[in-house]
Design a protein around this motif. Sequence first.
Motif, PDB file in Angstrom:
ATOM      1  N   ASP A  28      15.042  76.023  69.301  1.00 60.90           N
ATOM      2  CA  ASP A  28      14.477  77.531  68.813  1.00 60.90           C
ATOM      3  C   ASP A  28      15.427  78.306  68.027  1.00 60.90           C
ATOM      4  O   ASP A  28      15.060  79.421  67.323  1.00 60.90           O
ATOM      5  CB  ASP A  28      14.148  77.981  70.113  1.00 60.90           C
ATOM      6  CG  ASP A  28      12.884  77.434  71.027  1.00 60.90           C
ATOM      7  OD1 ASP A  28      11.848  76.952  70.462  1.00 60.90           O
ATOM      8  OD2 ASP A  28      13.031  77.691  72.239  1.00 60.90           O
ATOM      9  N   ASP A  29      16.507  77.675  68.132  1.00 59.01           N
ATOM     10  CA  ASP A  29      17.620  78.373  67.188  1.00 59.01           C
ATOM     11  C   ASP A  29      17.699  77.791  65.762  1.00 59.01           C
ATOM     12  O   ASP A  29      18.637  77.769  65.249  1.00 59.01           O
ATOM     13  CB  ASP A  29      18.722  78.607  67.854  1.00 59.01           C
ATOM     14  CG  ASP A  29      19.400  77.125  68.368  1.00 59.01           C
ATOM     15  OD1 ASP A  29      18.729  76.367  68.334  1.00 59.01           O
ATOM     16  OD2 ASP A  29      20.509  77.172  68.995  1.00 59.01           O
ATOM     17  N   ASP A  32      19.698  79.517  63.030  1.00 61.76           N
ATOM     18  CA  ASP A  32      21.139  79.604  63.282  1.00 61.76           C
ATOM     19  C   ASP A  32      22.032  78.917  62.678  1.00 61.76           C
ATOM     20  O   ASP A  32      21.736  77.561  62.609  1.00 61.76           O
ATOM     21  CB  ASP A  32      21.338  79.902  64.786  1.00 61.76           C
ATOM     22  CG  ASP A  32      20.768  81.232  65.316  1.00 61.76           C
ATOM     23  OD1 ASP A  32      20.227  81.911  64.472  1.00 61.76           O
ATOM     24  OD2 ASP A  32      20.390  81.045  66.555  1.00 61.76           O
TER      25      ASP A  32
END
Length: 126
Positions: A28-29, A32
């Motif tokens: 989900d990141d 990043d």
Amino acid sequence: VHGIKLPPDSVVVLDGYSQGVDPQFVGDDSLDFKPERFLPPAVEARKGTPAQVIDHIFFSGPFSQGARRCPGSRVANWEVIALLAQLVKNWKMSLADRSIQNWKQISYDSQTLTTANIPEVVFTSR
């Protein structure tokens, strides 16, 4: 291709960017900055899962691999490093649009290639 018939004159795009930011493969990141995703323990943990696709050797670079690898790839990589080193050494770079605070605010167009709509960069001699 895998049971799908492509009509004549079809355009087929191999899009590595979308897989590289797909939460199914990266988490989900996915947007990043986490270089630890590619350390040996993380690579080992992905083996045998759908996410292992991001570790495939053909996915890792723009010049392909093996016997058909671009013969100028090493020169091209070193040229980019030398160019960036000289730019950083000799110039201070800033964005003309001061409202842009991080890379997520830069829009992208996905057509045949995914391209950033790069904001104007101001170069000031050091």
